[in-house]
Design a protein around this motif. Structure first.
Motif, PDB file in Angstrom:
ATOM      1  N   PHE A  62      24.689 -68.317 -38.030  1.00  0.00           N
ATOM      2  CA  PHE A  62      25.660 -67.772 -37.082  1.00  0.00           C
ATOM      3  C   PHE A  62      25.255 -66.392 -36.568  1.00  0.00           C
ATOM      4  O   PHE A  62      25.562 -66.037 -35.428  1.00  0.00           O
ATOM      5  CB  PHE A  62      27.064 -67.761 -37.684  1.00  0.00           C
ATOM      6  CG  PHE A  62      27.665 -69.130 -37.756  1.00  0.00           C
ATOM      7  CD1 PHE A  62      27.909 -69.874 -36.613  1.00  0.00           C
ATOM      8  CD2 PHE A  62      27.956 -69.703 -38.984  1.00  0.00           C
ATOM      9  CE1 PHE A  62      28.448 -71.158 -36.669  1.00  0.00           C
ATOM     10  CE2 PHE A  62      28.492 -70.978 -39.062  1.00  0.00           C
ATOM     11  CZ  PHE A  62      28.737 -71.706 -37.899  1.00  0.00           C
ATOM     12  N   SER A  63      24.548 -65.628 -37.370  1.00  0.00           N
ATOM     13  CA  SER A  63      24.052 -64.322 -36.921  1.00  0.00           C
ATOM     14  C   SER A  63      23.014 -64.485 -35.821  1.00  0.00           C
ATOM     15  O   SER A  63      23.030 -63.769 -34.819  1.00  0.00           O
ATOM     16  CB  SER A  63      23.447 -63.551 -38.093  1.00  0.00           C
ATOM     17  OG  SER A  63      24.404 -63.354 -39.093  1.00  0.00           O
ATOM     18  N   VAL A  64      22.092 -65.416 -36.002  1.00  0.00           N
ATOM     19  CA  VAL A  64      21.066 -65.684 -34.987  1.00  0.00           C
ATOM     20  C   VAL A  64      21.724 -66.219 -33.721  1.00  0.00           C
ATOM     21  O   VAL A  64      21.412 -65.775 -32.610  1.00  0.00           O
ATOM     22  CB  VAL A  64      20.000 -66.674 -35.520  1.00  0.00           C
ATOM     23  CG1 VAL A  64      19.081 -67.135 -34.408  1.00  0.00           C
ATOM     24  CG2 VAL A  64      19.187 -66.014 -36.638  1.00  0.00           C
ATOM     25  N   ARG A  65      22.666 -67.171 -33.860  1.00  0.00           N
ATOM     26  CA  ARG A  65      23.358 -67.731 -32.687  1.00  0.00           C
ATOM     27  C   ARG A  65      24.100 -66.632 -31.920  1.00  0.00           C
ATOM     28  O   ARG A  65      24.083 -66.607 -30.703  1.00  0.00           O
ATOM     29  CB  ARG A  65      24.358 -68.821 -33.090  1.00  0.00           C
ATOM     30  CG  ARG A  65      23.780 -70.050 -33.698  1.00  0.00           C
ATOM     31  CD  ARG A  65      22.832 -70.868 -32.864  1.00  0.00           C
ATOM     32  NE  ARG A  65      23.136 -70.945 -31.454  1.00  0.00           N
ATOM     33  CZ  ARG A  65      22.223 -71.185 -30.507  1.00  0.00           C
ATOM     34  NH1 ARG A  65      20.975 -71.377 -30.832  1.00  0.00           N
ATOM     35  NH2 ARG A  65      22.550 -71.228 -29.250  1.00  0.00           N
ATOM     36  N   GLY A  71      21.868 -61.705 -26.102  1.00  0.00           N
ATOM     37  CA  GLY A  71      20.558 -61.132 -25.810  1.00  0.00           C
ATOM     38  C   GLY A  71      19.707 -62.058 -24.977  1.00  0.00           C
ATOM     39  O   GLY A  71      20.174 -63.042 -24.415  1.00  0.00           O
ATOM     40  N   LYS A  72      18.415 -61.709 -24.911  1.00  0.00           N
ATOM     41  CA  LYS A  72      17.480 -62.499 -24.109  1.00  0.00           C
ATOM     42  C   LYS A  72      16.131 -62.546 -24.826  1.00  0.00           C
ATOM     43  O   LYS A  72      15.570 -61.514 -25.191  1.00  0.00           O
ATOM     44  CB  LYS A  72      17.332 -61.827 -22.746  1.00  0.00           C
ATOM     45  CG  LYS A  72      16.387 -62.534 -21.804  1.00  0.00           C
ATOM     46  CD  LYS A  72      16.382 -61.804 -20.465  1.00  0.00           C
ATOM     47  CE  LYS A  72      14.950 -61.532 -20.091  1.00  0.00           C
ATOM     48  NZ  LYS A  72      14.817 -60.683 -18.945  1.00  0.00           N
ATOM     49  N   GLN A  73      15.605 -63.754 -25.019  1.00  0.00           N
ATOM     50  CA  GLN A  73      14.298 -63.943 -25.658  1.00  0.00           C
ATOM     51  C   GLN A  73      13.194 -63.592 -24.661  1.00  0.00           C
ATOM     52  O   GLN A  73      13.249 -63.982 -23.509  1.00  0.00           O
ATOM     53  CB  GLN A  73      14.154 -65.400 -26.118  1.00  0.00           C
ATOM     54  CG  GLN A  73      12.876 -65.695 -26.861  1.00  0.00           C
ATOM     55  CD  GLN A  73      12.890 -65.138 -28.271  1.00  0.00           C
ATOM     56  OE1 GLN A  73      13.891 -65.179 -28.954  1.00  0.00           O
ATOM     57  NE2 GLN A  73      11.771 -64.628 -28.715  1.00  0.00           N
ATOM     58  N   THR A  74      12.204 -62.829 -25.101  1.00  0.00           N
ATOM     59  CA  THR A  74      11.048 -62.492 -24.273  1.00  0.00           C
ATOM     60  C   THR A  74       9.781 -62.804 -25.049  1.00  0.00           C
ATOM     61  O   THR A  74       9.838 -63.145 -26.232  1.00  0.00           O
ATOM     62  CB  THR A  74      11.047 -60.992 -23.890  1.00  0.00           C
ATOM     63  OG1 THR A  74      10.817 -60.222 -25.069  1.00  0.00           O
ATOM     64  CG2 THR A  74      12.353 -60.573 -23.235  1.00  0.00           C
ATOM     65  N   ASP A  75       8.627 -62.656 -24.402  1.00  0.00           N
ATOM     66  CA  ASP A  75       7.351 -62.893 -25.077  1.00  0.00           C
ATOM     67  C   ASP A  75       7.109 -61.876 -26.191  1.00  0.00           C
ATOM     68  O   ASP A  75       6.430 -62.162 -27.174  1.00  0.00           O
ATOM     69  CB  ASP A  75       6.189 -62.835 -24.084  1.00  0.00           C
ATOM     70  CG  ASP A  75       6.200 -64.018 -23.132  1.00  0.00           C
ATOM     71  OD1 ASP A  75       6.811 -65.049 -23.484  1.00  0.00           O
ATOM     72  OD2 ASP A  75       5.612 -63.903 -22.044  1.00  0.00           O
ATOM     73  N   GLU A  76       7.637 -60.656 -26.041  1.00  0.00           N
ATOM     74  CA  GLU A  76       7.390 -59.586 -27.013  1.00  0.00           C
ATOM     75  C   GLU A  76       8.403 -59.553 -28.145  1.00  0.00           C
ATOM     76  O   GLU A  76       8.237 -58.824 -29.103  1.00  0.00           O
ATOM     77  CB  GLU A  76       7.402 -58.227 -26.300  1.00  0.00           C
ATOM     78  CG  GLU A  76       6.295 -58.069 -25.289  1.00  0.00           C
ATOM     79  CD  GLU A  76       6.863 -57.600 -23.949  1.00  0.00           C
ATOM     80  OE1 GLU A  76       7.974 -57.052 -23.934  1.00  0.00           O
ATOM     81  OE2 GLU A  76       6.184 -57.774 -22.945  1.00  0.00           O
ATOM     82  N   LYS A  81      20.870 -56.833 -24.722  1.00  0.00           N
ATOM     83  CA  LYS A  81      21.531 -56.205 -23.587  1.00  0.00           C
ATOM     84  C   LYS A  81      22.551 -55.188 -24.074  1.00  0.00           C
ATOM     85  O   LYS A  81      22.821 -54.210 -23.410  1.00  0.00           O
ATOM     86  CB  LYS A  81      22.239 -57.264 -22.743  1.00  0.00           C
ATOM     87  CG  LYS A  81      21.336 -58.326 -22.167  1.00  0.00           C
ATOM     88  CD  LYS A  81      22.180 -59.335 -21.407  1.00  0.00           C
ATOM     89  CE  LYS A  81      21.659 -60.725 -21.662  1.00  0.00           C
ATOM     90  NZ  LYS A  81      22.519 -61.755 -21.131  1.00  0.00           N
ATOM     91  N   THR A  82      23.107 -55.481 -25.222  1.00  0.00           N
ATOM     92  CA  THR A  82      24.136 -54.626 -25.804  1.00  0.00           C
ATOM     93  C   THR A  82      23.968 -54.617 -27.320  1.00  0.00           C
ATOM     94  O   THR A  82      23.338 -55.506 -27.884  1.00  0.00           O
ATOM     95  CB  THR A  82      25.541 -55.129 -25.400  1.00  0.00           C
ATOM     96  OG1 THR A  82      26.520 -54.248 -25.931  1.00  0.00           O
ATOM     97  CG2 THR A  82      25.791 -56.525 -25.917  1.00  0.00           C
ATOM     98  N   LEU A  83      24.541 -53.634 -27.961  1.00  0.00           N
ATOM     99  CA  LEU A  83      24.469 -53.547 -29.421  1.00  0.00           C
ATOM    100  C   LEU A  83      25.412 -54.587 -30.037  1.00  0.00           C
ATOM    101  O   LEU A  83      26.568 -54.698 -29.637  1.00  0.00           O
ATOM    102  CB  LEU A  83      24.881 -52.141 -29.870  1.00  0.00           C
ATOM    103  CG  LEU A  83      24.824 -51.839 -31.354  1.00  0.00           C
ATOM    104  CD1 LEU A  83      23.397 -51.957 -31.879  1.00  0.00           C
ATOM    105  CD2 LEU A  83      25.368 -50.453 -31.629  1.00  0.00           C
ATOM    106  N   CYS A  84      24.913 -55.359 -30.987  1.00  0.00           N
ATOM    107  CA  CYS A  84      25.728 -56.367 -31.683  1.00  0.00           C
ATOM    108  C   CYS A  84      26.597 -55.653 -32.709  1.00  0.00           C
ATOM    109  O   CYS A  84      26.074 -55.102 -33.675  1.00  0.00           O
ATOM    110  CB  CYS A  84      24.843 -57.371 -32.420  1.00  0.00           C
ATOM    111  SG  CYS A  84      23.727 -58.306 -31.399  1.00  0.00           S
TER     112      CYS A  84
END
Length: 155
Positions: A62-65, A71-76, A81-84
């Motif tokens: 649930f933390s990952v979900r 957020g947004k997955q990138t190559d790096e 976008k915001t603090l969880c």
């Protein structure tokens, strides 16, 4: 900037279970069981290990979900976008690691071996000593005062 968030997990879990099993095999003649130490039967220890593993795996999932949803997955890595600060992040500052730690700490219970604590302890020390400090630095750099306030109220 992107944060390299460890969403992998299964390989580290496998490694700690491997280390735990190795420690149990090496120390087999002098085996000290968790059930003897806790003065309960081995079935109770096995059941406790299953419960700890299941609860920890759910926390990690649930933390990952939650992070993926904001957020947004990138190559790096993973760009936030915001603090969880809500959901599992309202309970723990690093709920993904808490979940992984719980899963690895279930190994000595499932194996009913005090010596099997070696693998999880090595993994926890490595993560707390090297991975988490880097992630905290990145979060402080990106979210500065907001992250500082979050740290003051989270575990």
């Amino acid at each position: 900037p992107c944060l390299a968030v460890g969403l992998g997990g299964p390989l580290s879990l496998l490694a700690t279970y491997g280390l735990s099993t190795l420690a149990k095999m090496v120390m087999l003649p002098q085996q000290m069981t968790v059930s003897e130490l806790a003065k309960v039967d081995s079935q109770t220890v096995l059941a406790a290990g299953g419960v700890v593993f299941a609860a920890s795996a759910l926390l990690r999932y649930f933390s990952v979900r939650y992070m993926i949803n904001i957020g947004k997955q990138t190559d790096e890595g993973f760009q936030l976008k915001t603090l969880c600060t809500r959901g599992p992040y309202g309970l723990f500052r690093h709920p993904i690691y808490v979940g992984v730690f719980g899963c690895t700490l279930a190994a000595p219970l499932v194996l009913d071996s005090v010596y099997a604590c070696a693998g999880p302890l090595v993994y926890c020390a490595w993560a707390w000593g090297f991975i988490i400090p880097d992630e905290e630095r990145a979060m402080r750099d990106k979210f500065t005062e907001e992250y500082k306030a979050y740290c003051n109220k989270s575990a």
